[in-house]
Enzyme design. Structure first.
Site, PDB file in Angstrom:
ATOM      1  N   ARG A  39      27.131  35.605  -0.604  1.00 26.02           N
ATOM      2  CA  ARG A  39      25.886  35.134  -0.002  1.00 26.02           C
ATOM      3  C   ARG A  39      25.288  36.224   0.900  1.00 26.02           C
ATOM      4  O   ARG A  39      24.103  36.502   0.848  1.00 26.02           O
ATOM      5  CB  ARG A  39      26.188  33.849   0.789  1.00 26.02           C
ATOM      6  CG  ARG A  39      25.005  33.224   1.448  1.00 26.02           C
ATOM      7  CD  ARG A  39      25.421  31.986   2.185  1.00 26.02           C
ATOM      8  NE  ARG A  39      26.410  32.265   3.230  1.00 26.02           N
ATOM      9  CZ  ARG A  39      26.893  31.365   4.061  1.00 26.02           C
ATOM     10  NH1 ARG A  39      26.492  30.109   3.966  1.00 26.02           N
ATOM     11  NH2 ARG A  39      27.770  31.702   4.991  1.00 26.02           N
ATOM     12  N   LYS A  43      44.032  37.758   9.960  1.00 27.62           N
ATOM     13  CA  LYS A  43      44.710  38.691   9.044  1.00 27.62           C
ATOM     14  C   LYS A  43      44.286  40.146   9.244  1.00 27.62           C
ATOM     15  O   LYS A  43      45.030  41.059   8.923  1.00 27.62           O
ATOM     16  CB  LYS A  43      44.481  38.275   7.591  1.00 27.62           C
ATOM     17  CG  LYS A  43      45.228  37.004   7.213  1.00 27.62           C
ATOM     18  CD  LYS A  43      45.019  36.644   5.759  1.00 27.62           C
ATOM     19  CE  LYS A  43      45.749  35.359   5.411  1.00 27.62           C
ATOM     20  NZ  LYS A  43      45.708  35.052   3.983  1.00 27.62           N
ATOM     21  N   LYS A  97      28.340  42.198   3.211  1.00 26.26           N
ATOM     22  CA  LYS A  97      29.809  42.046   3.171  1.00 26.26           C
ATOM     23  C   LYS A  97      30.356  42.380   1.782  1.00 26.26           C
ATOM     24  O   LYS A  97      31.455  42.926   1.655  1.00 26.26           O
ATOM     25  CB  LYS A  97      30.219  40.636   3.604  1.00 26.26           C
ATOM     26  CG  LYS A  97      30.181  40.498   5.132  1.00 26.26           C
ATOM     27  CD  LYS A  97      30.336  39.072   5.592  1.00 26.26           C
ATOM     28  CE  LYS A  97      31.736  38.520   5.435  1.00 26.26           C
ATOM     29  NZ  LYS A  97      31.793  37.091   5.856  1.00 26.26           N
ATOM     30  N   SER A 104      52.946  25.932   5.164  1.00 24.22           N
ATOM     31  CA  SER A 104      53.990  26.965   5.158  1.00 24.22           C
ATOM     32  C   SER A 104      55.305  26.479   5.777  1.00 24.22           C
ATOM     33  O   SER A 104      56.377  26.761   5.223  1.00 24.22           O
ATOM     34  CB  SER A 104      53.505  28.227   5.871  1.00 24.22           C
ATOM     35  OG  SER A 104      52.493  28.830   5.104  1.00 24.22           O
ATOM     36  N   GLY A 137      34.991  37.428   1.974  1.00 31.79           N
ATOM     37  CA  GLY A 137      35.552  37.033   3.272  1.00 31.79           C
ATOM     38  C   GLY A 137      36.966  37.544   3.440  1.00 31.79           C
ATOM     39  O   GLY A 137      37.382  38.504   2.768  1.00 31.79           O
ATOM     40  N   GLY A 138      37.720  36.878   4.306  1.00 27.75           N
ATOM     41  CA  GLY A 138      39.056  37.330   4.675  1.00 27.75           C
ATOM     42  C   GLY A 138      40.010  37.556   3.516  1.00 27.75           C
ATOM     43  O   GLY A 138      40.744  38.541   3.499  1.00 27.75           O
TER      44      GLY A 138
HETATM   45  P1  ATR Z   1      37.556  33.495   6.185  1.00 25.41           P
HETATM   46  O1  ATR Z   1      38.101  34.496   7.136  1.00 25.41           O
HETATM   47  O2  ATR Z   1      37.927  32.086   6.447  1.00 25.41           O
HETATM   48  O3  ATR Z   1      37.691  33.904   4.758  1.00 25.41           O
HETATM   49  P2  ATR Z   1      34.986  34.445   6.165  1.00 25.41           P
HETATM   50  O4  ATR Z   1      35.558  35.809   6.300  1.00 25.41           O
HETATM   51  O5  ATR Z   1      33.792  34.083   6.969  1.00 25.41           O
HETATM   52  O6  ATR Z   1      36.044  33.402   6.511  1.00 25.41           O
HETATM   53  O7  ATR Z   1      34.719  34.182   4.600  1.00 25.41           O
HETATM   54  C1  ATR Z   1      34.212  33.010   4.090  1.00 25.41           C
HETATM   55  C2  ATR Z   1      33.575  33.332   2.728  1.00 25.41           C
HETATM   56  O8  ATR Z   1      32.951  32.136   2.248  1.00 25.41           O
HETATM   57  C3  ATR Z   1      32.477  34.371   2.812  1.00 25.41           C
HETATM   58  O9  ATR Z   1      32.394  35.064   1.610  1.00 25.41           O
HETATM   59  C4  ATR Z   1      31.252  33.493   3.034  1.00 25.41           C
HETATM   60  O10 ATR Z   1      30.024  34.077   2.703  1.00 25.41           O
HETATM   61  P3  ATR Z   1      29.184  34.888   3.829  1.00 25.41           P
HETATM   62  O11 ATR Z   1      29.821  36.227   3.912  1.00 25.41           O
HETATM   63  O12 ATR Z   1      27.816  34.908   3.321  1.00 25.41           O
HETATM   64  O13 ATR Z   1      29.322  34.094   5.103  1.00 25.41           O
HETATM   65  C5  ATR Z   1      31.556  32.379   2.083  1.00 25.41           C
HETATM   66  N1  ATR Z   1      30.791  31.169   2.385  1.00 25.41           N
HETATM   67  C6  ATR Z   1      31.018  30.291   3.383  1.00 25.41           C
HETATM   68  N2  ATR Z   1      30.121  29.266   3.335  1.00 25.41           N
HETATM   69  C7  ATR Z   1      29.313  29.520   2.266  1.00 25.41           C
HETATM   70  C8  ATR Z   1      28.195  28.842   1.659  1.00 25.41           C
HETATM   71  N3  ATR Z   1      27.743  27.679   2.144  1.00 25.41           N
HETATM   72  N4  ATR Z   1      27.645  29.395   0.572  1.00 25.41           N
HETATM   73  C9  ATR Z   1      28.105  30.556   0.057  1.00 25.41           C
HETATM   74  N5  ATR Z   1      29.152  31.241   0.569  1.00 25.41           N
HETATM   75  C10 ATR Z   1      29.748  30.742   1.657  1.00 25.41           C
END
Ligand code: ATR
Length: 277
Positions: free
Chosen positions: A150, A66, A154, A16, A128-129
């Protein structure tokens, strides 16, 4: 000197500053500097206070703050209300307002490639976020939205957030459906990876997309570094269309820059090259 910041943790990777300082120079906006700052949760209030007392003119927020920033703000506007995800702060009439430019940035990236995302079937991978920003981009106009994550709970939460928007829009709630991780939905037109899988080179989602062989579906990975994740490489081999998150990143920056300066900055070849990874 007008100070701008991007805050997050980690933050070293953020491009950024490169983008906003490029525009400051290009549009001859003097006395302005954009920096990155690694922060902890305990710093959030202080950052918002500095926007309130105009020590900082504008802030971008990235992972993982965020959502966490929201209680410190005076109000949320636009997509920030729908997504509960804030990536941009501005001071307006003595209030510090949280905006979300990720949703609009994502839509612009599609429109700019003349990709019609309206009335389509969408699969969002991850909850996720950043996922709520992608959901918000499709919620007004999509025919169907599947979410798979996964951790099922969520995905269910994200579905609820989307349903609240659908109710506000007067649309039926049934268009959002959660699919168990590893199960397939019907063939979709646009498949978006919103997970962090692929950030480390070679990582694999291990989802089966062979039904998409030779379809014209678009596989969109929000990750742009590395620029070709396995998700995209495999899609290309199947004959699908692909896009990474670089243009979304540039568009969300362009919208924030406009809010702060009133200038419609252009995303030219030189800038695109500057953020090439
Ligand atoms: P961020 O704030 O960085 O987005 P997050 O909110 O933890 O981090 O989101 C990461 C996303 O990647 C989530 O959807 C996470 O799945 P989970 O909710 O099951 O944790 C997904 N993710 C991360 N590692 C993963 C993996 N090895 N296989 C499948 N999904 C994964």
């Amino acid at each position: 000197m007008k100070k701008y910041l991007v805050i997050g943790n980690p933050i070293e990777h953020s491009l950024s500053p490169l983008v906003h300082n490029f525009w400051f120079k290009k549009y001859r906006i003097s006395e302005s500097v954009y920096e990155k700052k690694k922060i902890e949760s305990s710093d959030l209030k202080n950052i918002v206070d500095q926007v309130r007392n105009e020590k900082i003119k504008g802030v971008n927020i990235t992972v993982p703050f965020k959502k966490e920033i929201i209680p410190f703000l005076d109000a949320l506007k636009g997509d920030a209300q729908l997504t509960l995800s804030v990536n941009t702060l501005c001071k307006n009439n003595n209030e510090v307002i949280g905006f979300n430019t990720d949703t609009e940035g994502f839509k612009n990236s599609l429109l700019n490639e003349k990709i019609d995302y309206k009335n389509k079937k969408i699969l969002i991978i991850g909850a996720g976020g950043v996922s709520s920003s992608i959901l918000a981009a499709f919620i007004k106009t999509s025919k169907k939205i599947y979410i798979t994550n996964r951790t099922r709970t969520k995905a269910d939460e994200l579905k609820k957030l989307g349903e609240a928007s659908l109710t506000l829009l007067g649309r039926e709630k049934e268009i959002i459906e959660v699919v168990d991780w590893g199960k397939t939905s019907e063939i979709c037109d646009i498949i978006v990876n919103t997970t962090s899988v692929g950030l480390i080179k070679g990582e694999n989602l291990n989802l089966d997309f062979k039904e998409y062989n030779n379809t014209s579906s678009l596989f969109y990975d929000l990750i742009y570094n590395p620029k070709d994740t396995n998700f995209l490489k495999e899609a290309k081999l199947r004959g699908n269309k692909i896009m990474n998150g670089k243009m979304m990143f540039l568009w969300q920056a362009q919208i924030a820059f406009h809010m702060w300066t009133g200038i419609e900055a252009s995303i030219d070849k030189e800038l695109i090259k500057l953020v090439e990874v």
